[in-house]
Motif scaffolding. Structure first.
Motif, short mmCIF file in Angstrom:
data_model
loop_
_atom_site.label_atom_id
_atom_site.label_comp_id
_atom_site.label_asym_id
_atom_site.label_seq_id
_atom_site.Cartn_x
_atom_site.Cartn_y
_atom_site.Cartn_z
N THR A 1 0.94 -1.14 0.10
CA THR A 1 -0.04 -0.07 -0.06
C THR A 1 0.86 1.14 -0.06
O THR A 1 0.60 2.10 -0.55
CB THR A 1 -0.98 -0.18 1.30
N PHE B 1 -9.68 11.83 2.96
CA PHE B 1 -8.47 12.59 2.66
C PHE B 1 -8.86 13.28 1.47
O PHE B 1 -8.44 14.47 1.15
CB PHE B 1 -7.39 11.57 2.47
N ARG B 2 -9.52 12.75 0.34
CA ARG B 2 -9.82 13.60 -0.78
C ARG B 2 -10.67 14.63 -0.57
O ARG B 2 -10.54 15.78 -1.12
CB ARG B 2 -10.53 12.39 -1.89
N ILE C 1 -11.10 5.89 4.21
CA ILE C 1 -10.01 6.75 4.36
C ILE C 1 -9.77 7.60 3.08
O ILE C 1 -9.64 8.90 3.23
CB ILE C 1 -8.99 5.84 4.45
N PRO C 2 -9.61 6.75 1.85
CA PRO C 2 -9.15 7.57 0.82
C PRO C 2 -10.48 8.73 0.37
O PRO C 2 -9.84 10.09 0.02
CB PRO C 2 -9.19 6.98 -0.53
N LEU D 1 -2.44 4.43 6.68
CA LEU D 1 -3.67 4.09 7.63
C LEU D 1 -4.18 3.01 6.81
O LEU D 1 -4.91 1.96 7.46
CB LEU D 1 -4.63 5.56 7.66
N THR D 2 -4.40 2.95 5.52
CA THR D 2 -5.07 1.74 4.71
C THR D 2 -4.09 0.37 4.95
O THR D 2 -4.78 -0.60 5.36
CB THR D 2 -4.85 1.81 3.42
N GLU E 1 -10.84 16.41 2.36
CA GLU E 1 -9.96 17.34 2.95
C GLU E 1 -9.47 18.38 2.06
O GLU E 1 -9.24 19.27 2.10
CB GLU E 1 -9.22 16.79 4.00
N ARG E 2 -8.79 17.54 1.20
CA ARG E 2 -7.82 18.23 0.17
C ARG E 2 -8.57 19.26 -0.61
O ARG E 2 -8.26 20.21 -1.13
CB ARG E 2 -7.01 17.19 -0.72
N GLU F 1 1.85 13.00 2.41
CA GLU F 1 1.21 12.14 1.26
C GLU F 1 1.16 10.56 1.53
O GLU F 1 0.37 10.11 0.86
CB GLU F 1 2.47 12.29 0.21
N PRO G 1 -2.67 8.57 3.96
CA PRO G 1 -3.75 7.67 3.51
C PRO G 1 -3.41 6.25 3.31
O PRO G 1 -3.68 5.23 3.63
CB PRO G 1 -4.23 8.36 2.31
N ALA G 2 -2.08 5.93 2.61
CA ALA G 2 -1.70 4.65 2.61
C ALA G 2 -1.32 4.05 3.65
O ALA G 2 -1.21 2.85 3.82
CB ALA G 2 -0.46 4.66 1.27
#
Length: 288
Positions: free
Chosen positions: A166, A278-279, A274-275, A206-207, A281-282, A200, A203-204
């Motif tokens: 991941t 974060f998407r 999770i993704p 946490l996944t 939030e960005r 950066e 997210p990965a």
């Protein structure tokens, strides 16, 4: 008067290898329903029929509570260790070129292909008091086999590939430009890691942690050989489900299996959210 036939200018229709959307979706959902959803629905239906009294009787058992503590605690610790080690392995594979790199990259996926029982037997032989590593740990009072330490090691072994695979693609797409820009502005290595790389990778990371935790929570084969399976001490929940079935305590086995199913489903739900989080939030930062 004869007319000259012109070649057809229409586009040739592209033939898809599979039939149309409706039929493809129907076949896919049918297979998914038979192989995955139907057994899970049967388990959920049986668990719902236990009632509150059946659930309380099954989950208030001290042996069940001890097994759940062992499974959840060992899975959490092993996922943290696998996350840290996996991130380091992914960093080495992506950022450095050295002899044997391709071999190391292939060995990362070995726990996927290796039968879990074989992994458990191998780890037990290595960390046993007379094993390759255990013979040096035993005189120093460090015992791995038949202890919680052995369970964590086995779970790290099967969870490490999830953390590596991941994080590795994100590192490959990240490149060096941002790090070089931060270094040119006078940022230290720690500052670059904290302010540039980790945001950066978060997210990965946490996944990978969620995948390793979910995988460790339901692991059976690689654990039962090295754990010793001592009730109230090193007995895991998946093994206790098998024991309850052998004792013809079907209600107890169903309640424990349904609880593990709910925990695994929650982990998978978090992985998919999770993704999106974060998407969002960005996008909020960019619009703000």
């Amino acid at each position: 008067m004869s007319t000259l036939a012109l070649p057809s200018l229409s586009r040739p229709r592209w033939r898809r290898p599979l039939p149309g959307f409706g039929l493809s979706l129907g076949l896919g959902m049918a297979w998914l329903g038979v192989v995955v959803l139907l057994p899970l629905a049967a388990l959920t239906f049986r668990a719902a029929g236990l009632g509150s009294a059946g659930w309380l009787r099954a989950l208030n058992d001290p042996r069940v509570q001890a097994a759940l503590k062992v499974s959840f605690g060992a899975a959490f610790v092993s996922a943290l260790v696998a996350l840290f080690a996996g991130a380091l392995v992914a960093w080495v594979l992506v950022r450095y070129r050295f002899p044997g790199r391709r071999l190391l990259d292939a060995l990362v996926d070995l726990p996927f292909a290796l039968p879990t029982a074989v992994a458990g037997i191998a780890l037990t032989a290595i960390y046993a008091p007379n094993g390759w590593i255990g013979q040096y740990l035993e005189p120093r009072g460090i015992q791995v086999t038949y202890q919680l330490t052995g369970i964590v090691i086995a779970l790290v072994f099967i969870g490490l590939p999830f953390a590596v695979r991941t994080v590795q693609p994100i590192l490959e797409t990240l490149g060096h430009d941002q790090e070089q820009a931060a270094a040119s502005l006078g940022a230290s290595r720690f500052t670059t890691l904290r302010r540039v790389v980790l945001p950066e990778l978060l997210p990965a990371l946490l996944t990978g942690f969620s995948l390793a935790f979910a995988r460790a929570l339901g692991e059976y084969g690689s654990v039962i050989f090295i754990a010793g399976n001592k009730p109230y001490r090193t007995e895991i929940a998946p093994l206790l489900i098998t024991i309850r079935l052998e004792e013809y305590d079907y209600n107890g086995a169903i309640a424990l299996a349904a609880l593990m199913l709910a925990a695994s489903f929650l982990c998978l739900l978090v992985i998919n959210l999770i993704p999106l989080a974060f998407r969002h939030e960005r996008r909020s930062r960019r619009d703000g």
